[in-house]
Design an enzyme around this catalytic site. Structure first.
Site, short mmCIF file in Angstrom:
data_model
loop_
_atom_site.label_atom_id
_atom_site.label_comp_id
_atom_site.label_asym_id
_atom_site.label_seq_id
_atom_site.Cartn_x
_atom_site.Cartn_y
_atom_site.Cartn_z
N LYS A 280 -11.44 3.08 -3.25
CA LYS A 280 -10.95 4.41 -3.55
C LYS A 280 -10.09 4.33 -4.81
O LYS A 280 -9.50 3.30 -5.10
CB LYS A 280 -10.17 5.00 -2.38
CG LYS A 280 -9.18 4.09 -1.70
CD LYS A 280 -8.67 4.76 -0.44
CE LYS A 280 -7.73 3.83 0.35
NZ LYS A 280 -8.46 2.78 1.08
N ASP B 202 -0.07 6.51 -4.53
CA ASP B 202 0.60 5.55 -3.67
C ASP B 202 0.87 4.26 -4.45
O ASP B 202 0.58 4.17 -5.65
CB ASP B 202 -0.19 5.30 -2.39
CG ASP B 202 -1.42 4.41 -2.59
OD1 ASP B 202 -1.90 4.30 -3.74
OD2 ASP B 202 -1.91 3.85 -1.60
N SER C 36 0.84 -1.20 0.00
CA SER C 36 0.00 0.00 0.00
C SER C 36 0.88 1.24 0.00
O SER C 36 1.69 1.43 -0.89
CB SER C 36 -0.97 -0.02 1.18
OG SER C 36 -1.86 1.06 1.12
N HIS C 37 0.74 2.11 1.01
CA HIS C 37 1.52 3.34 1.06
C HIS C 37 2.66 3.24 2.05
O HIS C 37 3.25 4.25 2.45
CB HIS C 37 0.61 4.52 1.42
CG HIS C 37 -0.14 4.32 2.71
ND1 HIS C 37 -1.12 3.37 2.85
CD2 HIS C 37 -0.05 4.92 3.91
CE1 HIS C 37 -1.60 3.40 4.08
NE2 HIS C 37 -0.97 4.34 4.76
N ASP D 104 -4.64 3.61 -5.03
CA ASP D 104 -5.94 4.04 -4.52
C ASP D 104 -5.86 5.39 -3.80
O ASP D 104 -6.90 6.00 -3.53
CB ASP D 104 -6.57 2.97 -3.62
CG ASP D 104 -5.70 2.55 -2.45
OD1 ASP D 104 -4.60 3.11 -2.29
OD2 ASP D 104 -6.13 1.66 -1.69
N ARG D 105 -4.66 5.86 -3.49
CA ARG D 105 -4.51 7.17 -2.85
C ARG D 105 -3.82 8.14 -3.81
O ARG D 105 -3.08 7.72 -4.70
CB ARG D 105 -3.69 7.07 -1.57
CG ARG D 105 -4.41 6.38 -0.42
CD ARG D 105 -3.48 6.29 0.80
NE ARG D 105 -4.20 5.88 1.99
CZ ARG D 105 -4.37 4.64 2.37
NH1 ARG D 105 -3.88 3.66 1.62
NH2 ARG D 105 -5.02 4.34 3.48
N ASP E 146 -0.33 1.19 -4.63
CA ASP E 146 -1.35 0.38 -5.30
C ASP E 146 -2.43 1.23 -5.98
O ASP E 146 -3.42 0.69 -6.46
CB ASP E 146 -1.98 -0.63 -4.34
CG ASP E 146 -2.67 0.02 -3.15
OD1 ASP E 146 -2.25 1.11 -2.74
OD2 ASP E 146 -3.63 -0.57 -2.62
#
Length: 492
Positions: free
Chosen positions: A319, A218, A47-48, A222-223, A220
């Site tokens: 998201k 990020d 992720s992030h 989504d952000r 993956d």
């Protein structure tokens, strides 16, 4: 993000769909699950968080609606995991993840043959975006006579192929608009977290004034983070509210309408002001996208977001960073204003919500737990109600406090202890919350928000405006004294 067919062939799964070279963004996974009506999906991602052999590694399970597994599913998986005595693997199974198309294997399971389908990582997701946006209008913004120069940072996560294919090849942005587009296992040694602390390459480029729009994603996808010319920063809560106020710029919403908005409890109440003007409901949920999925599936929510740079709509159940960037480009094209002008116009109309998040990362879990336990006892005591705090020339009167509890309006599920809230008489807020983003160390987050209607007061630095609230937060939590820290690790 890699999905190995050998780990699944011994279960009841008879068909796997995997992105080419093992690369799929989280929004693309959600999109494909919904498109092919899959039973679910597995995402392997940091992720992030920092990646690589010494970094974070997570497994996300998506259910059939393309959204994160709800608590009841996660709890069931956990209960089953405690009863497992053995599991079987097929280490000799070799799948060529680079070759598009279907590969079949004759294995000793009830599905014969066992099928693995390698799909283009971008195609299905791109087709969905084409149905949502006016690509011609965005293309004109990026290539027309009054074109805007953009700078996009994929932060060496999975978004590189999506940025190049969609923003550059499809929409005409120059190839050199995109940086850090090669997916790397350790993300180039930097946490792929799109904020002012870690997206420094993008921030420095934007401060030069050459580019009118900047964005980072990020690992993956989504952000996201939005920057305007000269490094003008749009915080995630403002971005969500501005998107909500400008949904008429997006063909999808002109066709589908707007039924309601959702935001996580720590996210600023800027969205609430827009919802009130549009006369649509706002649903305040715990942090975690799974709470929005129920609202969207029931037709209650069209747009939702979190202060952690996650925004999305009911086109998916995740998201979606690139979707948010395309929304912003659509708004820029329709309004013919700069990022900063759009934000300042929004503040003038709805007021400005000064907002900051202070992260105390890598805390000893027991220490963080006891800080939150003692703080909850303090603020929920009757003697704390209507208490006043004097900081400099400011006086803050406590109006109410609670430990946030959410009752799902769809199924009545109750989720308790989702953060501590102090709400003052002037609508300022302090929020304390433990983050579950790491299993090794704890992160304690403090959120501060203060509302200002007067446009003449909209040009101040957020930390300066919020310093009295932060002083109160530090005093009552004693976080510096109890952790030995002199300040937060990250401020956003």
């Amino acid at each position: 993000m890699l999905v190995k067919a050998s780990t699944l062939q011994t279960s009841s799964i008879g068909r796997l769909v995997i992105g080419q070279n093992g690369i799929l963004s989280t929004p693309a996974v959600s999109c494909i699950i919904r498109k092919i009506k899959a039973a679910g999906g597995i995402i392997l991602t940091a992720s992030h968080s920092p990646g690589g052999p010494g970094g974070e590694f997570g497994v996300k399970f998506e259910v059939a609606n393309g959204g994160p597994a709800p608590d009841i599913v996660s709890d069931k998986i956990y209960q089953i995991s405690k009863t497992l005595e053995e599991y079987a693997i097929c280490p000799d199974l070799r799948v060529d993840l680079s070759r598009l198309g279907r590969q079949e294997f004759d294995l000793e399971n009830k599905f014969k043959p066992f099928r693995v389908e390698i799909v283009d990582s971008v195609d299905i997701y791109l087709n969905l975006l084409r149905s949502i946006f006016d690509f011609n209008a965005i293309r004109n913004l990026l290539t027309g006579p009054n074109q805007i120069k953009i700078r996009i940072d994929a932060m060496n996560g999975v978004m590189g192929p999506y940025v190049r294919r969609i923003l550059c090849d499809e929409l005409g942005a120059p190839a050199n608009s995109a940086i850090n587009c090669i997916p790397l296992e350790d993300f180039g040694g930097q946490p792929p977290d799109p904020n002012l602390t870690y997206a420094t390459a993008l921030l420095e480029a934007m401060r030069g004034g050459e580019y009118g729009f900047g964005a980072a994603f990020d690992a993956d996808g989504d952000r996201y983070m939005i920057l305007g010319q000269n490094g003008f920063f749009v915080n995630a809560s403002d971005s969500l509210a501005i998107i909500a106020a400008n949904l008429s710029c997006i063909p999808y919403f002109c066709q589908m309408g707007v039924r309601g908005f959702g935001r996580s409890m720590p996210t600023s109440t800027a969205l609430d002001k827009v919802a009130k003007a549009m006369k649509v409901p706002v649903y305040e949920t715990p942090a975690g996208w799974r709470y929005f999925s129920n609202l969207m599936d029931s037709g209650r929510c069209s747009l939702c977001g979190e202060e952690s740079f996650g925004t999305g709509s009911d086109h998916l159940r995740e998201k979606d960073g690139l979707w948010a960037v395309l929304v912003w480009l659509s708004i820029l094209g329709a309004r013919k204003q700069s990022v900063e002008e759009i934000v300042r116009d929004h503040w003038a109309k709805f007021g400005r919500h000064y907002y900051c998040r202070f992260d105390y990362e890598a805390l000893e879990p027991r220490t963080a737990y006891f800080i939150m336990r003692d703080l909850e006892a303090l603020i929920t005591d009757k003697s704390f109600s209507h208490q006043q705090f004097a900081v400099g020339n400011s006086i803050y009167s406590v109006e109410r406090t609670d430990s946030f509890e959410y009752i799902d309006p769809v199924d009545g599920t109750v989720t308790k202890r989702q953060g501590l809230r102090i709400i003052f008489s002037d609508a300022s807020r302090l929020i304390f919350r433990m983050s579950a983003s790491s299993h090794v160390r704890a992160t304690l987050r403090i959120y501060a928000e203060s509302y200002e209607k007067d446009p003449s007061q909209h040009n101040k630095e957020p930390q300066a405006v919020l310093s009295p609230l932060i002083a109160i937060a530090l005093k009552i939590s004693q976080i510096h004294e109890r952790t030995g820290r002199k300040g937060p690790t990250v401020i956003t």
